[in-house]
Design a protein around this motif. Structure first.
Motif, PDB file in Angstrom:
ATOM      1  N   THR A   1      -2.123  17.250   8.881  1.00 38.91           N
ATOM      2  CA  THR A   1      -2.674  16.577   7.810  1.00 38.91           C
ATOM      3  C   THR A   1      -1.684  15.896   6.928  1.00 38.91           C
ATOM      4  O   THR A   1      -1.974  14.632   6.438  1.00 38.91           O
ATOM      5  CB  THR A   1      -3.787  17.702   6.991  1.00 38.91           C
ATOM      6  N   ILE A   2      -0.790  16.657   6.436  1.00 42.09           N
ATOM      7  CA  ILE A   2       0.209  15.862   5.636  1.00 42.09           C
ATOM      8  C   ILE A   2       0.708  14.671   6.133  1.00 42.09           C
ATOM      9  O   ILE A   2       0.932  13.577   5.707  1.00 42.09           O
ATOM     10  CB  ILE A   2       1.584  16.970   5.476  1.00 42.09           C
ATOM     11  N   ASN A   3       1.180  14.678   7.540  1.00 39.41           N
ATOM     12  CA  ASN A   3       1.738  13.402   8.125  1.00 39.41           C
ATOM     13  C   ASN A   3       0.837  12.587   8.519  1.00 39.41           C
ATOM     14  O   ASN A   3       0.954  11.353   8.507  1.00 39.41           O
ATOM     15  CB  ASN A   3       2.453  13.935   9.448  1.00 39.41           C
ATOM     16  N   GLY A   4      -0.537  12.841   8.677  1.00 42.40           N
ATOM     17  CA  GLY A   4      -1.727  12.004   9.071  1.00 42.40           C
ATOM     18  C   GLY A   4      -1.761  11.111   7.571  1.00 42.40           C
ATOM     19  O   GLY A   4      -1.987   9.844   7.814  1.00 42.40           O
ATOM     20  N   LEU A   5      -1.922  11.897   6.471  1.00 42.05           N
ATOM     21  CA  LEU A   5      -1.879  11.116   5.237  1.00 42.05           C
ATOM     22  C   LEU A   5      -0.689  10.105   5.060  1.00 42.05           C
ATOM     23  O   LEU A   5      -0.788   9.008   4.693  1.00 42.05           O
ATOM     24  CB  LEU A   5      -1.968  11.989   4.134  1.00 42.05           C
ATOM     25  N   ARG A   6       0.495  10.628   5.338  1.00 39.24           N
ATOM     26  CA  ARG A   6       1.779  10.004   5.075  1.00 39.24           C
ATOM     27  C   ARG A   6       1.661   8.591   5.959  1.00 39.24           C
ATOM     28  O   ARG A   6       1.999   7.658   5.345  1.00 39.24           O
ATOM     29  CB  ARG A   6       2.735  10.966   5.627  1.00 39.24           C
ATOM     30  N   PHE A   7       1.118   8.677   7.185  1.00 42.69           N
ATOM     31  CA  PHE A   7       1.263   7.310   7.967  1.00 42.69           C
ATOM     32  C   PHE A   7       0.050   6.516   7.527  1.00 42.69           C
ATOM     33  O   PHE A   7       0.175   5.249   7.880  1.00 42.69           O
ATOM     34  CB  PHE A   7       1.732   7.733   9.358  1.00 42.69           C
ATOM     35  N   ILE A   8      -1.014   7.100   6.861  1.00 45.72           N
ATOM     36  CA  ILE A   8      -2.051   6.066   6.520  1.00 45.72           C
ATOM     37  C   ILE A   8      -1.256   5.391   5.492  1.00 45.72           C
ATOM     38  O   ILE A   8      -1.485   3.934   5.393  1.00 45.72           O
ATOM     39  CB  ILE A   8      -3.159   6.833   5.989  1.00 45.72           C
ATOM     40  N   PHE A   9      -0.551   5.781   4.570  1.00 43.59           N
ATOM     41  CA  PHE A   9       0.117   5.100   3.620  1.00 43.59           C
ATOM     42  C   PHE A   9       1.284   4.158   4.061  1.00 43.59           C
ATOM     43  O   PHE A   9       1.449   3.035   3.453  1.00 43.59           O
ATOM     44  CB  PHE A   9       0.968   6.065   2.587  1.00 43.59           C
ATOM     45  N   ALA A  10       1.885   4.851   5.265  1.00 44.05           N
ATOM     46  CA  ALA A  10       2.865   3.996   5.795  1.00 44.05           C
ATOM     47  C   ALA A  10       2.713   2.786   6.251  1.00 44.05           C
ATOM     48  O   ALA A  10       2.857   1.546   6.077  1.00 44.05           O
ATOM     49  CB  ALA A  10       3.641   4.959   6.845  1.00 44.05           C
ATOM     50  N   PHE A  11       1.477   2.781   7.233  1.00 43.76           N
ATOM     51  CA  PHE A  11       0.819   1.453   7.598  1.00 43.76           C
ATOM     52  C   PHE A  11       0.079   0.877   6.476  1.00 43.76           C
ATOM     53  O   PHE A  11       0.149  -0.427   6.751  1.00 43.76           O
ATOM     54  CB  PHE A  11      -0.429   2.121   8.662  1.00 43.76           C
ATOM     55  N   ALA A  12      -0.536   1.197   5.429  1.00 47.36           N
ATOM     56  CA  ALA A  12      -0.820   0.420   4.527  1.00 47.36           C
ATOM     57  C   ALA A  12       0.154  -0.209   3.875  1.00 47.36           C
ATOM     58  O   ALA A  12       0.201  -1.606   3.388  1.00 47.36           O
ATOM     59  CB  ALA A  12      -1.458   1.405   3.270  1.00 47.36           C
ATOM     60  N   GLY A  13       1.557   0.162   3.492  1.00 47.73           N
ATOM     61  CA  GLY A  13       2.483  -0.464   2.907  1.00 47.73           C
ATOM     62  C   GLY A  13       3.072  -1.517   4.137  1.00 47.73           C
ATOM     63  O   GLY A  13       3.302  -2.638   3.543  1.00 47.73           O
TER      64      GLY A  13
END
Length: 447
Positions: free
Chosen positions: A145-157
């Protein structure tokens, strides 16, 4: 079982990866073209320089990992680096995109020095950040979950950077493209620093190494070399990064010289990032029902198929390009959170086998392989362009155009197939991981 992490902390952790992609997406998407078309370095020289720097920087990753594992402050081992290194990274980013009036040799020397400085600063903050996800929680599903959220922000960036950077360069430069790039990187650096600070203030480290652990760096490296699931992930990361970097770095050339519509890049890459964010968001759900190894094999098999299909798309088939790009984003989106949660699992596996924990070294050596993959991809692009006679800002020969198409399709597909083959050697399945977690919990309870 530990209580779930608060959502504020999970989201705050992810914010920093948006900041990292203000740099990473610029490097992956625009830096090669900046060097060739703005700064005036030849494709061969730029590719060679980027390969050398990536190679040198890759070897700094284990060093930074070793230092971070041995850092001890009242704020933890890894969190302080988010504030210590934010401003040095921003300054290095501005210098990298600065174009002093020098001769050919001087320009190349400046590119070597500033790019290396930026990548070392990036490493000093990114390695501890990666390791932070491995010590916020011991629960495998929480890590997903942590890394899923992390990469949502990463891809958004990444989506924001690829969409906004060309317009920012034009606006801030007011006709001066060189100044536009410099000011654009200053803006991204400021925004990234604010996000790093938010992560520092809103996250906590909960997992510590075994009491009285005293290890040498060579012990950490020997443990990793004997950690089979980590070794598989090492080669997997290298191969996948080659595949992704080939397509990302070639896209600007593809739309400029093959499609003859460079303006489409501002929506083509963000379309991928938006789809990848959606795929990343689905990762925790998928890992509830599908073993991580099986899921990774399926994802990379589909990646190979979709990449190869791009070869059949003509330069006038814009809708087909976007359809395949979005499909690739959905398929590759879960790859990153999945892989990083697996790295954390291998750190647990290492502690279970050897009684020693080196979380930052585990993630550092992983990013080492990613940088090697990026370096290899840049070297491939430079070799293809040089062999086929690429000329900046000019109509390309038929051979040069064909090479660009191959770099967008068949060559990445072959690397994706190689990733599938490597993943069959991964042996840390869900049942084994549950046993590892139970044994580690029992050991700590007995202390």
């Amino acid at each position: 079982m530990a209580p779930p992490l608060p959502w504020r902390e999970k989201i705050s952790y992810g914010l920093a990866d948006m900041g990292f992609n203000f740099y990473w997406a610029n490097i992956a998407t625009f830096l090669m073209m900046f060097y060739t078309d703005v700064y005036g370095i030849s494709a061969a020289a730029a590719a060679s320089m980027m390969f050398v720097i990536k190679l040198v920087n890759a070897f700094t990753d284990p060093l930074i990992g070793a230092v971070a594992d041995r850092t001890s402050t009242r704020f933890g081992k890894f969190r302080p680096y988010l504030v210590w290194m934010a401003l040095p990274l921003a300054g290095a980013g501005v210098l990298t995109y600065t174009t002093p009036d020098l001769g050919p040799g001087g320009r190349l020397a400046w590119a070597y020095a500033t790019y290396l400085l930026m990548m070392v600063c990036y490493t000093c903050i990114n390695i501890p950040y990666n390791a932070l996800s491995g010590v916020m929680s011991a629960e495998p599903q929480e890590r997903s979950t942590i890394n899923g959220l992390r990469f949502i922000f990463a891809f958004a960036g990444s989506m924001l950077v690829t969409a906004a950077t060309p317009a920012m360069v034009a606006f801030l430069g007011a006709g001066d493209e060189q100044r536009g790039w410099q000011l654009t990187m200053l803006a991204w650096g400021v925004f990234a620093s604010l996000l790093f600070a938010a992560t520092f203030f809103n996250t906590r480290e909960r997992i510590a190494p075994p009491a009285r652990q005293q290890t040498r760096v060579r012990d950490d490296l020997r443990d990793l070399a004997g950690n089979r699931p980590w070794m598989v992930l090492f080669f997997l990361a290298l191969i996948i990064m080659v595949s992704i970097t080939l397509r990302t770095s070639t896209a600007a050339y593809y739309f400029k010289y093959v499609v003859a519509r460079p303006g489409l890049l501002a929506s083509f890459l963000p379309a991928y990032m938006a789809a990848a964010a959606a795929g990343a968001a689905l990762t925790p759900l998928m890992t509830r029902f599908v073993d991580k190894k099986t899921l990774m094999i399926a994802l990379m098999s589909l990646t190979a198929l979709l990449s190869a299909a791009f070869f059949l798309v003509g330069p006038e088939q814009i809708k087909a390009m976007y359809a395949l790009q979005i499909a690739l984003g959905l398929v590759l989106g879960p790859k990153s959170p999945l892989a990083f949660s697996m790295y954390a699992d291998t750190a647990d596996y290492n502690e279970w086998r050897n009684g020693r924990r080196a979380t930052a070294m585990t993630f550092a050596a992983a990013t080492f392989s990613q940088k090697l993959g990026t370096a290899l991809a840049v070297a491939v692009i430079g070799a293809v362009f040089t062999q086929l006679g690429y000329v900046p800002n000019a109509a390309q020969s038929g051979g040069s155009q064909a090479g660009i198409v191959w770099l967008m399709s068949i060559i990445p597909a072959l690397f994706a197939l190689l990733a599938v083959a490597v993943m069959f050697f991964y042996n840390l399945d869900s049942r084994t991981l549950r046993q590892v977690q139970a044994d580690l919990a029992a050991r700590k309870a007995a202390l």
